[in-house]
Design an enzyme around this catalytic site. Sequence first.
Site, short mmCIF file in Angstrom:
data_model
loop_
_atom_site.label_atom_id
_atom_site.label_comp_id
_atom_site.label_asym_id
_atom_site.label_seq_id
_atom_site.Cartn_x
_atom_site.Cartn_y
_atom_site.Cartn_z
N ASP A 1 12.07 35.82 -14.83
CA ASP A 1 11.51 34.74 -15.64
C ASP A 1 12.58 33.71 -16.00
O ASP A 1 12.98 33.57 -17.16
CB ASP A 1 10.89 35.33 -16.92
CG ASP A 1 10.16 34.28 -17.76
OD1 ASP A 1 9.74 33.26 -17.19
OD2 ASP A 1 10.03 34.49 -18.98
N SER B 1 22.08 35.58 -20.03
CA SER B 1 23.40 34.96 -20.15
C SER B 1 23.75 34.65 -21.60
O SER B 1 24.88 34.26 -21.90
CB SER B 1 23.45 33.68 -19.32
OG SER B 1 22.46 32.78 -19.78
N CYS C 1 8.39 28.31 -14.79
CA CYS C 1 7.81 27.57 -15.91
C CYS C 1 8.03 26.07 -15.71
O CYS C 1 7.95 25.29 -16.66
CB CYS C 1 8.38 28.05 -17.23
SG CYS C 1 10.16 27.84 -17.37
N PHE D 1 16.58 37.54 -17.13
CA PHE D 1 16.29 36.40 -18.00
C PHE D 1 15.45 36.91 -19.20
O PHE D 1 14.37 36.42 -19.47
CB PHE D 1 15.55 35.29 -17.25
CG PHE D 1 16.29 34.78 -16.04
CD1 PHE D 1 17.26 33.80 -16.16
CD2 PHE D 1 16.03 35.30 -14.78
CE1 PHE D 1 17.94 33.32 -15.05
CE2 PHE D 1 16.72 34.85 -13.66
CZ PHE D 1 17.67 33.85 -13.78
N1 SAH Z 1 11.24 36.30 -20.49
C1 SAH Z 1 11.66 35.78 -21.78
C2 SAH Z 1 11.91 34.29 -21.76
C3 SAH Z 1 12.97 33.83 -20.79
S1 SAH Z 1 13.59 32.23 -21.13
C4 SAH Z 1 10.62 36.16 -22.84
O1 SAH Z 1 9.51 36.57 -22.49
O2 SAH Z 1 10.92 36.04 -24.02
C5 SAH Z 1 14.92 32.11 -20.02
C6 SAH Z 1 16.16 32.93 -20.40
O3 SAH Z 1 17.09 32.77 -19.34
C7 SAH Z 1 16.89 32.50 -21.65
O4 SAH Z 1 17.02 33.58 -22.52
C8 SAH Z 1 18.28 32.06 -21.17
O5 SAH Z 1 19.32 32.44 -22.07
C9 SAH Z 1 18.40 32.81 -19.89
N2 SAH Z 1 19.29 32.26 -18.85
C10 SAH Z 1 19.45 30.96 -18.49
N3 SAH Z 1 20.29 30.87 -17.42
C11 SAH Z 1 20.65 32.15 -17.10
C12 SAH Z 1 21.47 32.74 -16.08
N4 SAH Z 1 22.07 31.97 -15.18
N5 SAH Z 1 21.59 34.07 -16.05
C13 SAH Z 1 20.97 34.86 -16.97
N6 SAH Z 1 20.18 34.36 -17.93
C14 SAH Z 1 20.03 33.04 -18.00
#
Ligand code: SAH
Length: 391
Positions: free
Chosen positions: A294, A248, A334, A225
Amino acid sequence: MLQIHLKKDREVPVLRGHPWIFSGAIERADGDQDNAGVADVYDHGKNWIARGLYSPKSQIRVRVLTWEKETIDQNFFLRRFTRALSLREKYLARSTNAYRLINAEGDFVPGLIVDRYGDFFVCQFFTAGMDLFKEDVVSALSALALTKGIFERSEGRVRDEEGLKPAAGVLAGDAPPDLITVEENRLKFLVDVRRGQKTGFFLDQRDNRGFLSTMARDQTVLNSFSYSGAFSVYAFGGGAREVVSFDSSLPALELAEKNLALNGFAESPGELLKGDAFAYLKEADRKFDLIVLDPPSLAHKRSDVSAATGGYKFLNLHALKHVNPGGLLLTFSCSQHLSIDLFQKVVFGAAVDATRKVSIVKRLGQPADHPISLHHPEGEYLKGLALRVLD
Ligand code: SAH
C-alpha cells in the site's frame, strides 16, 4: 458577486453535474478576479447555470457547489453535512466511530474534507474559496453536536497550487489529546491528528483491512508501507501466525507498536522494521503467505503517471516474487491519475516478469464514507487487487 461566462458549449459538463470549471472554459469574468470568493456561472447565452467557489490561482478556476440559487452560508453547509451524515449513520455508525464525514466532491462539497475521530472532527480546507468559509464550516459542524472539538490539518500540494499556506490547529471546542483512541470493527487504534500523516489515519482502507482479516488465519503476513499498523492489527485479529510491519517512518512504526499492544498483540510473533520498502521487497531473503502493498501515491500529477508506472511495476514484481505459492498479494494504488485499467496492466506486466501465474480474487476500492460522485469520476482514487499467486 463574480460572474463567470463560459465559452460556447462549455456549459454541457457543468449542467451534467461536473463540478470543475477550468480556466480554458471561461470566456469572460465580470467582477473581482484577483481574489477568491463565490461566483455565479453563466452559459454562453447568459443563462445562470450554477454557483461555486472561485480560485484565482488554480487551473480549476471554479468548483461548483450548487446548481440551485441558494446562498452559500452556514445553513448551506449544514444541509450538506446533514445529508452526508445520514449516509455514514446508515452504513457505518455501528462498526466504527472513525469515518470520513465529508469527502469533497463525493459529498458535493469540493475543497473540503472532514474526518471524524470519535469526539473530534479534523478538517482539511483545500481551495482558496473554501478557506474563506472556514467559520461557516466550523459553525455548521458544531451545529451537528457530535463532537467536543474541531481541529484543522490543511496541508499538501493542492494548497500550494491554490496559493495557500499550510494551516493547522484548533478551530473550535476542546483541543484533541495527543492520541485519540478510535474503534473500528471492534479493534482499537490510536490516531495522532497533530503529527500523523494526512488527518492521522487511513480511513479509506477500512473495508480492505476487513477483507484481509478474513484471509489471514495461520498466515505469515508482510504489511509493507504499514503506517500505524492498521493492516497488521487486522491480520492478527484474523488469526495471522506472524506479521512483519514495514515502513520508512519511525513515528508511524512507534504508533504501530502501540496499536498492536492496545489490541493485545504486543507479544504476537512478528517484527516492526524501518527502511525503504522498495529495497526490502527486492532483497528480503524470505517469503510470506500474504503481502499487503500500500505505497503512498507515486503519481501526484498526470505528467507523473508514466514514471509512476515504473515504480508500481517494481514494487509489484518484487512483492509477487516474495509470495508463497497459493498465497495472496493485496496491492493498491491511491493515485487518482492512475486508472484501474492501467494499474491492472502494470500488475500484469509485473506478474509476467516475476514468472508467476496470478488470478484476481477480488477488486478493492473505497468504502462508503469515501463516496465518488458519478458526475465526477476523478474522485475515484483508491484501487486495489487481491491476487492469488498460484505458483
Ligand atoms: N496501509 C496504511 C497506509 C499507508 S500510507 C494504513 O492502512 O494505515 C503509506 C506509508 O508509506 C506511510 O506510512 C509512509 O511513511 C510510508 N512510506 C513512504 N515511502 C516509503 C518507502 N520508500 N519505504 C517504506 N515506507 C514508505
